[in-house]
Each structure stands twice: as C-alpha cells, then as structure tokens.
Design a protein around this motif. Sequence first.
Motif, mmCIF file in Angstrom:
data_model
loop_
_atom_site.group_PDB
_atom_site.id
_atom_site.type_symbol
_atom_site.label_atom_id
_atom_site.label_comp_id
_atom_site.label_asym_id
_atom_site.label_seq_id
_atom_site.Cartn_x
_atom_site.Cartn_y
_atom_site.Cartn_z
ATOM 1 N N PHE A 151 0.662 -1.374 0.238
ATOM 2 C CA PHE A 151 0.209 -0.080 0.275
ATOM 3 C C PHE A 151 0.964 0.856 0.368
ATOM 4 C CE2 PHE A 151 -2.332 3.788 1.994
ATOM 5 C CZ PHE A 151 -3.895 2.672 1.840
ATOM 6 N N TYR A 154 2.651 2.124 -2.875
ATOM 7 C CA TYR A 154 1.663 2.425 -4.666
ATOM 8 C C TYR A 154 1.248 3.752 -4.187
ATOM 9 C CZ TYR A 154 3.709 -1.930 -7.295
ATOM 10 O OH TYR A 154 4.564 -2.315 -8.051
ATOM 11 N N ASP A 155 0.792 4.051 -2.938
ATOM 12 C CA ASP A 155 0.680 5.338 -2.961
ATOM 13 C C ASP A 155 1.515 6.326 -2.620
ATOM 14 O OD1 ASP A 155 -1.511 7.045 -1.415
ATOM 15 O OD2 ASP A 155 -0.829 6.676 0.449
ATOM 16 N N ILE A 162 -5.778 4.405 -2.066
ATOM 17 C CA ILE A 162 -5.163 4.348 -3.323
ATOM 18 C C ILE A 162 -6.342 4.413 -4.736
ATOM 19 C CG2 ILE A 162 -4.679 1.730 -5.194
ATOM 20 C CD1 ILE A 162 -2.078 2.734 -3.026
ATOM 21 N N GLU A 166 -3.535 3.041 -9.297
ATOM 22 C CA GLU A 166 -2.643 2.313 -8.273
ATOM 23 C C GLU A 166 -3.010 1.243 -7.410
ATOM 24 O OE1 GLU A 166 -1.240 6.974 -6.118
ATOM 25 O OE2 GLU A 166 -3.070 5.878 -4.818
ATOM 26 N N LEU A 167 -4.218 0.629 -7.667
ATOM 27 C CA LEU A 167 -4.283 -0.486 -7.196
ATOM 28 C C LEU A 167 -4.726 -1.932 -8.099
ATOM 29 C CD1 LEU A 167 -5.915 -2.711 -5.619
ATOM 30 C CD2 LEU A 167 -7.974 -2.003 -6.967
ATOM 31 N N PHE A 205 -8.428 -1.630 0.282
ATOM 32 C CA PHE A 205 -7.284 -2.614 -0.360
ATOM 33 C C PHE A 205 -6.990 -3.486 -0.053
ATOM 34 C CE2 PHE A 205 -2.562 -2.384 -0.625
ATOM 35 C CZ PHE A 205 -2.114 -3.001 -1.868
#
Lengths: 249, 249
Positions: A151, A154-155, A162, A166-167, A205
């Motif tokens: 998390f 990618y955040d 997210i 990004e997910l 997420f």
Amino acid sequence: MSSWNNNNRYHSESSYAPSAPSLPDQHQQPQPHYSNNNNNNAPSNYHHAPPPPSSNYGSGYYGQVSSSSYSFPQGTNPDVIRTFQMFDRDQSGFVDDKELQQALSSAFHNFNIATIRFLIFLFKDPRQPLRIGPKEFSALWNCLGQWRGIFERYDKDRSGKIDPLELRDALYGIGYAVPGSVLQLLLSKYGDGSGRRVELGFDSFVECGMIIKGLTEKFKEKDTRRTGSAKLSYDEFMSMVIPFLVSYD
Amino acid sequence: MSSWNNNNRYHSESSYAPSAPSLPDQHQQPQPHYSNNNNNNAPSNYHHAPPPPSSNYGSGYYGQVSSSSYSFPQGTNPDVIRTFQMFDRDQSGFVDDKELQQALSSAFHNFNIATIRFLIFLFKDPRQPLRIGPKEFSALWNCLGQWRGIFERYDKDRSGKIDPLELRDALYGIGYAVPGSVLQLLLSKYGDGSGRRVELGFDSFVECGMIIKGLTEKFKEKDTRRTGSAKLSYDEFMSMVIPFLVSYD
C-alpha cells in the motif's frame, strides 16, 4: 470474450499470476509495457514477469490446514505474541472477531467487522469456528504487514488512499495482471455508491487484494496447464466461490 | 470430487437446477427420493423434477438489462408504487441504499445495509450507481414476495427461522438441488461464529437463496450442454463471481 484468449502471450506460464505475492522487499517491479492493440487499460496486455512466490502467506483455504495449537511459530515477533495475548482476554488461546478487530485496529487500521470476519475465514483452521489461534494470527499479521508495505509503495502521492490505477499497478507489481474490466467490477462494490471515482483506504485495499489473490489462486489450482481457462464442475465452482462471500449477519 | 460427476443422473437436463425459481403458487414440491449410496445429505442425489421457470425474477445481472425509466411496469401493485414514492424523498425517480432499507423494512423485514447493497447490485441497471428505479424496485419487491412465500412454506414449525434442513428443502423445492457440502460452506458464513447450528431469519434466507440461485444461473449460462461442468476463462470466472461479493464499506 476473454482477453486471455485474445492474447497468445497469456498462454504461457510466465504471464499468469504467480502463486502468491512476494514479500515487499522481494518485489520485482517491472515497468508495464503495453501491447499495440491500444487497449492500454487491460492489464492482460502487460508483458509480465511474476515475482517468486511467497511461502508464508496465509493458511486455511490457501491449502495448508494449520492446527490451532497454542504455540506461535518459531521466530514470531514478540510484539505479535504480546498483542495476541493482550487481546485474547479470556485466555482461550484464540481470538474471536471482536478481539481481532481490536488487535488489528491497534496496529494497522480500523477494520470493520465484516472485513474482520472475511480475514478470519481466509486464515482460520477450517475445523474451527470463527476464531484464530496463534499460528493463524501470526500469519495474518505477517500478511497485513506485506499488504501495508505494498500500500505504502503504491500510494505514490501519500494520500493514504489508493486510486484505481494505483490498485492496478499494485496488483500487477505483486504478480496479478488483472483485466481492467474485472478491476472495474470489483471497485464498483466500493465507494459511496454515487458512481464517483473510488479511492481505497488500507482496509478496502486489503480486501480487494485478498479477493483478487484468493480467487486467482483458486482458479489457478484448476488451470493446471496455465492456459487461462479451467473446466469446473458445479460443485467445484460453488465451493471455490463461497469462501469469498462475507457473512451479512 | 464433484458429486455431479459421480452421479450419471445429474448429466441430464431435468436434474439440473432450473433457470429461475417459480412463483410460490406454481411450486412443484417433489418428495425427495434418495439414491442408494447412503449419502442422504447430498441433495445432488435427489431425483428432481424442476418447476417451470419464472419470467419476472429480477433483472441486472440476471441477463435482462432493464433501463431505469421513471415508470412502473403495467399492473404494478399500487402499494408498491406508493411505497416507492414515499421513500424516494428527493423525488429523483430512484431510491438509494438507505431509502431502500427503509422501504423494505417497512414491508418485509429489517435488512442490514450490506444486504441492501447486495440486493441493489443484483437488481440495478448496471449503468446506474448504487440506486434503483421503479422497474427494478418493482422486480425486487416481487422477488422478495416470492422468497417470503417460500420462507413461510418451509418454516414448518413457524419459528420465524429456517434451519439448514428447511433451507435445503426450500432450495430444492424451487429447483435447486444443492450439494450438502456447498450448503454447509455457505451456512458457515452465518450465525454468531460459535459453530453452533445456524438458523436463518428471513433476511439471511433471502441472501442465501439469491446467492445459490444467482451463482447457479451464472454457471448454467456456461454449462450449455447441462453436463454439470463448464469451461471458464479466468476473466469469465472473475466476472461471474465478483457481483456476489458485497461491498465491505
């Protein structure tokens, strides 16, 4: 029509999702390369080298039936043991859903009770009621630690949320090349129902990640030749899916 | 190993679940006959003559994409129209999850919000956010009326609860011969998590029924030859399953 079947690259072992996400510090993060069919939203079009599988990811329906003994695995972080003991108030050797909710909220994030019950179903010994022992608690704790690392990686804008892209990148980064249409369907389950762009907090997420990972792993068990297709009996199909439905109680 | 594949009787059209439950007053209620393999808990062993399908059962993912026009279908019960108008407080022509929760609770049962969101996902126009218009409201209302009739028919002891055997018989009565192992897995999602025998109120009964019906119908769409097995691509599998996952928000 499945994009798998439209894309011969996906009829290869290396382009299938790997068996489990690797630990954050093991992540390979290939730069997505798009195919030339202008379908840039479809992760199925990625050239994708999956990371090596992780061996200590969960239990329960993941195949390993772990017994809820009262002992922690060797090398368990003492903080994890202390947290378990702190929230196992009745000293039963297990934490139930409400105890787990308090334990995880103290260390990770405030999870709602439906999510907690979902996590317990993924990790508990199938022979047990809705509770987990030290081994499952430790495995869940490690798993959430991995998802937290993913998390945070990618955040990118550090928003604590997210977004859909990004997910997609996060799932791709851990080896799950999920078609955009599938992600869109999953994300339509989140948010306030207004149809506005969804942003996922850590709890959502984790749910999305575990749903994608779990269902993909289940499918892969049946797709032994990695063709992107599997023949399922009705019983197999139902038994694969139902564990991912939460209790609505 | 799937009981379908162990039982040649299940390689026939008539022994497969029908395309939809019929209206309560149309129900055929065959007495279960068990096979001789002593596996009396497996509904797959029933000889089963499914009832005729119902044509007005839901919309959305059931195949018919219904548009959310502002008009009710001809012949809609005036009480249904009045209820919709009463709870569509902002006169938008749609009811959202909270408005629907109030509307259904006033007429049927107190549904929790996760269940309400699940029902909306099953019935709403896929192009709409989390809300339903008059047509979907009317279809959902009719559907719940059918389930209430089924619930009352199979709640033989009038306890207001359906036990696992009554659930199995109810699903069988409307044409779904669900293996005991599948029902057991589904029921493990309900109750207080203590592992004690589960009894379902009307709301949980509707959830279970719609999950079994919906997933079975989805599977049947892929099992065109009614063999009890279907070949699914990864994308098809994921897209079939995800609509049945509730939002955990």
